[in-house]
Design a protein around this motif. Structure first.
Motif, PDB file in Angstrom:
ATOM      1  N   UNK A  67       0.826  -1.216   0.000  1.00 56.87           N
ATOM      2  CA  UNK A  67       0.000   0.000   0.000  1.00 56.87           C
ATOM      3  C   UNK A  67       0.856   1.260   0.000  1.00 56.87           C
ATOM      4  N   UNK A  68       2.125   1.138   0.424  1.00 51.71           N
ATOM      5  CA  UNK A  68       3.020   2.293   0.452  1.00 51.71           C
ATOM      6  C   UNK A  68       3.537   2.635  -0.942  1.00 51.71           C
ATOM      7  N   UNK A  69       3.246   1.804  -1.921  1.00 50.86           N
ATOM      8  CA  UNK A  69       3.734   2.012  -3.294  1.00 50.86           C
ATOM      9  C   UNK A  69       2.663   2.675  -4.156  1.00 50.86           C
ATOM     10  N   UNK A  70       3.099   3.403  -5.193  1.00 49.53           N
ATOM     11  CA  UNK A  70       2.136   3.927  -6.162  1.00 49.53           C
ATOM     12  C   UNK A  70       1.412   2.772  -6.877  1.00 49.53           C
ATOM     13  N   UNK A  71       0.240   3.041  -7.422  1.00 48.20           N
ATOM     14  CA  UNK A  71      -0.614   2.024  -8.047  1.00 48.20           C
ATOM     15  C   UNK A  71       0.116   1.222  -9.131  1.00 48.20           C
ATOM     16  N   UNK A  72       0.844   1.880 -10.042  1.00 49.68           N
ATOM     17  CA  UNK A  72       1.538   1.167 -11.129  1.00 49.68           C
ATOM     18  C   UNK A  72       2.595   0.197 -10.586  1.00 49.68           C
ATOM     19  N   UNK A  73       3.344   0.629  -9.589  1.00 47.34           N
ATOM     20  CA  UNK A  73       4.377  -0.230  -9.013  1.00 47.34           C
ATOM     21  C   UNK A  73       3.752  -1.429  -8.299  1.00 47.34           C
ATOM     22  N   UNK A  74       2.633  -1.172  -7.579  1.00 51.08           N
ATOM     23  CA  UNK A  74       1.911  -2.259  -6.910  1.00 51.08           C
ATOM     24  C   UNK A  74       1.410  -3.278  -7.928  1.00 51.08           C
ATOM     25  N   UNK A  75       0.887  -2.777  -9.031  1.00 54.39           N
ATOM     26  CA  UNK A  75       0.338  -3.656 -10.082  1.00 54.39           C
ATOM     27  C   UNK A  75       1.449  -4.519 -10.702  1.00 54.39           C
ATOM     28  N   UNK A  76       2.606  -3.912 -10.964  1.00 57.44           N
ATOM     29  CA  UNK A  76       3.722  -4.664 -11.558  1.00 57.44           C
ATOM     30  C   UNK A  76       4.171  -5.779 -10.612  1.00 57.44           C
ATOM     31  N   UNK A  77       4.330  -5.454  -9.328  1.00 55.33           N
ATOM     32  CA  UNK A  77       4.756  -6.485  -8.371  1.00 55.33           C
ATOM     33  C   UNK A  77       3.711  -7.593  -8.243  1.00 55.33           C
ATOM     34  N   UNK A  78       2.448  -7.230  -8.276  1.00 57.02           N
ATOM     35  CA  UNK A  78       1.390  -8.241  -8.187  1.00 57.02           C
ATOM     36  C   UNK A  78       1.433  -9.163  -9.403  1.00 57.02           C
ATOM     37  N   UNK A  79       1.597  -8.586 -10.586  1.00 52.15           N
ATOM     38  CA  UNK A  79       1.640  -9.401 -11.806  1.00 52.15           C
ATOM     39  C   UNK A  79       2.907 -10.255 -11.869  1.00 52.15           C
ATOM     40  N   UNK A  80       4.028  -9.665 -11.527  1.00 57.08           N
ATOM     41  CA  UNK A  80       5.313 -10.376 -11.655  1.00 57.08           C
ATOM     42  C   UNK A  80       5.515 -11.395 -10.538  1.00 57.08           C
ATOM     43  N   UNK A  81       5.293 -11.001  -9.278  1.00 57.46           N
ATOM     44  CA  UNK A  81       5.626 -11.872  -8.157  1.00 57.46           C
ATOM     45  C   UNK A  81       4.467 -12.759  -7.709  1.00 57.46           C
ATOM     46  N   UNK A  82       3.264 -12.214  -7.687  1.00 60.68           N
ATOM     47  CA  UNK A  82       2.134 -13.003  -7.211  1.00 60.68           C
ATOM     48  C   UNK A  82       1.571 -13.865  -8.337  1.00 60.68           C
ATOM     49  N   UNK A  83       1.326 -13.262  -9.490  1.00 60.12           N
ATOM     50  CA  UNK A  83       0.743 -14.010 -10.610  1.00 60.12           C
ATOM     51  C   UNK A  83       1.795 -14.811 -11.370  1.00 60.12           C
ATOM     52  N   UNK A  84       3.070 -14.439 -11.226  1.00 59.83           N
ATOM     53  CA  UNK A  84       4.147 -15.184 -11.876  1.00 59.83           C
ATOM     54  C   UNK A  84       4.263 -14.930 -13.367  1.00 59.83           C
ATOM     55  N   UNK A  85       3.812 -13.766 -13.824  1.00 62.59           N
ATOM     56  CA  UNK A  85       3.901 -13.445 -15.243  1.00 62.59           C
ATOM     57  C   UNK A  85       5.312 -12.983 -15.601  1.00 62.59           C
ATOM     58  N   UNK A  86       5.669 -13.167 -16.861  1.00 62.82           N
ATOM     59  CA  UNK A  86       6.954 -12.677 -17.347  1.00 62.82           C
ATOM     60  C   UNK A  86       6.856 -11.177 -17.560  1.00 62.82           C
ATOM     61  N   UNK A  87       7.993 -10.562 -17.853  1.00 63.81           N
ATOM     62  CA  UNK A  87       8.005  -9.123 -18.136  1.00 63.81           C
ATOM     63  C   UNK A  87       7.110  -8.841 -19.344  1.00 63.81           C
ATOM     64  N   UNK A  88       7.239  -9.670 -20.369  1.00 65.00           N
ATOM     65  CA  UNK A  88       6.455  -9.481 -21.593  1.00 65.00           C
ATOM     66  C   UNK A  88       4.955  -9.599 -21.310  1.00 65.00           C
ATOM     67  N   UNK A  89       4.571 -10.607 -20.536  1.00 62.24           N
ATOM     68  CA  UNK A  89       3.155 -10.812 -20.211  1.00 62.24           C
ATOM     69  C   UNK A  89       2.622  -9.680 -19.342  1.00 62.24           C
ATOM     70  N   UNK A  90       3.436  -9.231 -18.392  1.00 63.76           N
ATOM     71  CA  UNK A  90       3.014  -8.122 -17.524  1.00 63.76           C
ATOM     72  C   UNK A  90       2.835  -6.847 -18.337  1.00 63.76           C
ATOM     73  N   UNK A  91       3.756  -6.600 -19.272  1.00 62.71           N
ATOM     74  CA  UNK A  91       3.665  -5.404 -20.118  1.00 62.71           C
ATOM     75  C   UNK A  91       2.383  -5.437 -20.945  1.00 62.71           C
ATOM     76  N   UNK A  92       2.072  -6.607 -21.480  1.00 63.83           N
ATOM     77  CA  UNK A  92       0.856  -6.738 -22.290  1.00 63.83           C
ATOM     78  C   UNK A  92      -0.385  -6.534 -21.436  1.00 63.83           C
ATOM     79  N   UNK A  93      -0.402  -7.096 -20.234  1.00 60.68           N
ATOM     80  CA  UNK A  93      -1.554  -6.968 -19.348  1.00 60.68           C
ATOM     81  C   UNK A  93      -1.771  -5.523 -18.908  1.00 60.68           C
ATOM     82  N   UNK A  94      -0.686  -4.773 -18.728  1.00 59.65           N
ATOM     83  CA  UNK A  94      -0.793  -3.390 -18.256  1.00 59.65           C
ATOM     84  C   UNK A  94      -0.887  -2.385 -19.398  1.00 59.65           C
ATOM     85  N   UNK A  95      -0.618  -2.848 -20.616  1.00 52.27           N
ATOM     86  CA  UNK A  95      -0.633  -1.932 -21.744  1.00 52.27           C
ATOM     87  C   UNK A  95       0.566  -1.003 -21.743  1.00 52.27           C
TER      88      UNK A  95
END
Length: 183
Positions: free
Chosen positions: A126-154
């Protein structure tokens, strides 16, 4: 080979390779069988050693075919004993079986997650900005690659990498995180 032929081979031993050839053809299979039956690790190699030891001393053999046979098998026996001694000093070679190896080192992420509850993680995020929180959630929690995370976030892959890097640096700077990083 008859005893007469063996006697001839012994008598003609100084003649060199011809006599050795006769002796080798006559006794090689017997010596190989003896070494194999006695559990020599590499019986063919040891058999070659036996005959290499016998060759230079053929002219010293006494007693005809019986003396030659006794001499060859005494050398074979000595080499067999040497091989057994070597085998007893050599550690056993066991194949690696991964399914039996239960050693494992925990990753830093796993170790950190074991120390910290999910609610604490959410509080830190919660101490992070929304975009940074979203990237960590996609990369670390969901286990997506950089490419997949980029596509999901646009966003571009470079942007996702940069957001992830900034989020991790910011988390490292938080006092609450520093207490988990202590050994």
């Amino acid at each position: 080979m008859t005893d007469a032929l063996a006697d001839e081979a012994v008598r003609d031993a100084p003649a060199g390779t011809a006599a050795f050839s006769v002796v080798y053809r006559t006794y090689a299979s017997q010596v190989l069988g003896y070494l194999t039956a006695r559990g020599v690790e590499d019986p063919e190699a040891v058999m070659q050693e036996v005959f290499l030891s016998v060759l230079p001393r053929l002219d010293t053999v006494h007693g005809g075919a019986a003396g030659l046979r006794t001499f060859i098998f005494s050398v074979a026996h000595a080499r067999m004993v040497d091989d057994h001694r070597r085998q007893s000093r050599t550690p056993a070679k066991l194949p690696f079986e991964p399914e039996l190896d239960h050693r494992e080192d925990l990753s830093a992420e796993t170790e950190a997650l074991e120390r910290i509850s999910p609610q604490e993680v959410l509080g830190l995020l919660d101490a992070l900005p929304q975009d940074q929180r979203e990237v960590l959630a996609l990369r670390l929690v969901a286990g997506l690659t950089v490419e997949q995370s980029a596509e999901a976030m646009g966003k571009s892959e470079g942007a996702v990498k940069q957001l992830q890097r900034r989020a991790i640096l910011k988390l490292r700077g938080l006092a609450d995180v520093k207490e988990y990083l202590k050994p």
